[in-house]
Write a protein that holds these residues in place. Structure first.
Motif, PDB file in Angstrom:
ATOM      1  N   LEU A  65       0.814  -1.222   0.000  1.00 30.07           N
ATOM      2  CA  LEU A  65       0.000   0.000   0.000  1.00 30.07           C
ATOM      3  C   LEU A  65       0.843   1.267   0.000  1.00 30.07           C
ATOM      4  N   CYS A  66       2.143   1.149   0.244  1.00 29.88           N
ATOM      5  CA  CYS A  66       3.037   2.308   0.176  1.00 29.88           C
ATOM      6  C   CYS A  66       3.424   2.643  -1.259  1.00 29.88           C
ATOM      7  N   SER A  67       3.108   1.748  -2.186  1.00 34.47           N
ATOM      8  CA  SER A  67       3.514   1.916  -3.577  1.00 34.47           C
ATOM      9  C   SER A  67       2.326   2.271  -4.460  1.00 34.47           C
ATOM     10  N   GLU A  68       2.369   3.452  -5.031  1.00 34.05           N
ATOM     11  CA  GLU A  68       1.320   3.899  -5.965  1.00 34.05           C
ATOM     12  C   GLU A  68       1.162   2.896  -7.112  1.00 34.05           C
ATOM     13  N   ALA A  69       2.283   2.438  -7.660  1.00 37.17           N
ATOM     14  CA  ALA A  69       2.243   1.513  -8.802  1.00 37.17           C
ATOM     15  C   ALA A  69       1.605   0.176  -8.421  1.00 37.17           C
ATOM     16  N   GLU A  70       1.910  -0.341  -7.226  1.00 34.15           N
ATOM     17  CA  GLU A  70       1.339  -1.623  -6.807  1.00 34.15           C
ATOM     18  C   GLU A  70      -0.147  -1.510  -6.515  1.00 34.15           C
ATOM     19  N   VAL A  71      -0.589  -0.392  -5.950  1.00 37.43           N
ATOM     20  CA  VAL A  71      -2.022  -0.187  -5.713  1.00 37.43           C
ATOM     21  C   VAL A  71      -2.757  -0.088  -7.046  1.00 37.43           C
ATOM     22  N   GLU A  72      -2.184   0.657  -7.984  1.00 35.89           N
ATOM     23  CA  GLU A  72      -2.788   0.762  -9.308  1.00 35.89           C
ATOM     24  C   GLU A  72      -2.863  -0.613  -9.983  1.00 35.89           C
ATOM     25  N   ALA A  73      -1.812  -1.421  -9.821  1.00 34.62           N
ATOM     26  CA  ALA A  73      -1.796  -2.771 -10.394  1.00 34.62           C
ATOM     27  C   ALA A  73      -2.848  -3.665  -9.736  1.00 34.62           C
ATOM     28  N   LEU A  74      -3.075  -3.495  -8.441  1.00 37.48           N
ATOM     29  CA  LEU A  74      -4.114  -4.243  -7.732  1.00 37.48           C
ATOM     30  C   LEU A  74      -5.492  -3.967  -8.326  1.00 37.48           C
TER      31      LEU A  74
ATOM     32  N   LEU B  57      -2.923   5.421   6.410  1.00 38.88           N
ATOM     33  CA  LEU B  57      -3.637   6.598   5.910  1.00 38.88           C
ATOM     34  C   LEU B  57      -3.406   6.811   4.418  1.00 38.88           C
ATOM     35  N   ALA B  58      -2.146   6.963   4.035  1.00 41.35           N
ATOM     36  CA  ALA B  58      -1.860   7.212   2.625  1.00 41.35           C
ATOM     37  C   ALA B  58      -2.195   5.994   1.764  1.00 41.35           C
ATOM     38  N   GLY B  59      -2.064   4.779   2.323  1.00 47.54           N
ATOM     39  CA  GLY B  59      -2.436   3.571   1.581  1.00 47.54           C
ATOM     40  C   GLY B  59      -3.921   3.548   1.267  1.00 47.54           C
ATOM     41  N   ALA B  60      -4.749   3.934   2.235  1.00 49.90           N
ATOM     42  CA  ALA B  60      -6.201   4.005   1.995  1.00 49.90           C
ATOM     43  C   ALA B  60      -6.512   5.063   0.945  1.00 49.90           C
ATOM     44  N   TYR B  61      -5.799   6.177   0.992  1.00 52.04           N
ATOM     45  CA  TYR B  61      -5.965   7.220  -0.020  1.00 52.04           C
ATOM     46  C   TYR B  61      -5.620   6.688  -1.414  1.00 52.04           C
TER      47      TYR B  61
ATOM     48  N   VAL C 132      -9.390   3.213  -7.213  1.00 51.41           N
ATOM     49  CA  VAL C 132     -10.710   2.588  -7.357  1.00 51.41           C
ATOM     50  C   VAL C 132     -11.727   3.604  -7.863  1.00 51.41           C
ATOM     51  N   SER C 133     -11.623   4.858  -7.419  1.00 48.69           N
ATOM     52  CA  SER C 133     -12.578   5.868  -7.897  1.00 48.69           C
ATOM     53  C   SER C 133     -12.433   6.100  -9.398  1.00 48.69           C
ATOM     54  N   LYS C 134     -11.217   5.979  -9.926  1.00 52.41           N
ATOM     55  CA  LYS C 134     -11.026   6.071 -11.380  1.00 52.41           C
ATOM     56  C   LYS C 134     -11.771   4.939 -12.077  1.00 52.41           C
ATOM     57  N   CYS C 135     -11.696   3.772 -11.492  1.00 53.41           N
ATOM     58  CA  CYS C 135     -12.401   2.612 -12.044  1.00 53.41           C
ATOM     59  C   CYS C 135     -13.919   2.832 -11.959  1.00 53.41           C
ATOM     60  N   PHE C 136     -14.397   3.358 -10.839  1.00 53.39           N
ATOM     61  CA  PHE C 136     -15.825   3.651 -10.689  1.00 53.39           C
ATOM     62  C   PHE C 136     -16.291   4.612 -11.772  1.00 53.39           C
ATOM     63  N   ARG C 137     -15.507   5.635 -12.024  1.00 59.48           N
ATOM     64  CA  ARG C 137     -15.894   6.623 -13.044  1.00 59.48           C
ATOM     65  C   ARG C 137     -15.953   5.997 -14.432  1.00 59.48           C
ATOM     66  N   LEU C 138     -15.023   5.106 -14.729  1.00 58.71           N
ATOM     67  CA  LEU C 138     -15.052   4.403 -16.014  1.00 58.71           C
ATOM     68  C   LEU C 138     -16.288   3.517 -16.130  1.00 58.71           C
ATOM     69  N   GLN C 139     -16.749   3.006 -14.991  1.00 56.95           N
ATOM     70  CA  GLN C 139     -17.961   2.176 -14.967  1.00 56.95           C
ATOM     71  C   GLN C 139     -19.222   3.043 -14.965  1.00 56.95           C
ATOM     72  N   SER C 140     -19.048   4.349 -14.879  1.00 53.30           N
ATOM     73  CA  SER C 140     -20.137   5.331 -14.978  1.00 53.30           C
ATOM     74  C   SER C 140     -21.246   5.133 -13.952  1.00 53.30           C
ATOM     75  N   TRP C 141     -20.880   4.828 -12.737  1.00 58.24           N
ATOM     76  CA  TRP C 141     -21.932   4.720 -11.723  1.00 58.24           C
ATOM     77  C   TRP C 141     -21.586   5.429 -10.420  1.00 58.24           C
TER      78      TRP C 141
END
Length: 171
Positions: free
Chosen positions: A90-99, A141-145, A151-160
């Motif tokens: 969760l400290c890695s932006e790239a790994e969270v994005e990959a998740l 904290l930053a990991g949850a962010y 995930v919010s980017k994914c939500f927006r792509l799903q348009s809901w």
């Protein structure tokens, strides 16, 4: 005293957890796709179980491959085939994005985010080095962010996503 996922899985098999209202009754999750950070143990593992009981497909994440594979094996033994593991720091932006990408690629969407991954130190504050404290803040904290951000980017792509993203975290 450590967490024993085998004991939890065994209690589910014996029906001790099923006397509470089902997650499906509390919150309709059947067919939804969930990411549960920290899903290899503790509260995250239990949350993943409840989501699976409600019919969700779940990707659990954690920082160690071995614990992740063990948790998935326990959940599959308990009768939940729609669970997978994705290692993510969760400290890695790239790994969270990959998740998030792994989850969307595996199950076609992301509908639920549970940020249960975290770290802490049992040291007294007067003995706690600042770098240990900052590591805890970075994960909890930053990991949850980072998770909410991707995930919010994914939500927006799903348009809901008509409302701002709300997350729940024990941290």
């Amino acid at each position: 005293m450590g967490f024993d996922p085998k004991a939890i899985a065994a209690s589910i098999m014996r029906g001790y957890v099923t006397d509470t209202p089902s997650l499906e009754e509390m919150l309709y999750v059947k067919g939804k796709v969930a990411i549960v950070t920290g899903g290899t143990s503790g509260l995250g593992f239990c949350t993943a179980q409840r989501l699976l009981q409600g019919g969700a497909k779940v990707v659990i994440s954690g920082s160690t491959e071995e614990k992740g594979n063990n948790a998935v094996a326990l959940l599959k033994e308990a009768g939940f085939p729609e669970v997978t593991f994705c290692k993510a720091d969760l400290c890695s932006e790239a790994e969270v994005e990959a998740l998030v990408k792994f989850t969307a690629d595996t199950y076609g969407s992301v509908d639920i985010l549970v940020t249960s991954g975290g770290a802490w130190s049992f040291a007294h504050i007067y003995d706690l080095p600042e770098e240990d404290f900052m590591k805890t803040v970075n994960i909890n904290l930053a990991g949850a962010y980072r998770c909410a951000k991707h995930v919010s980017k994914c939500f927006r792509l799903q348009s809901w996503m008509p409302y701002p993203l709300r997350t729940l975290s024990p941290w």
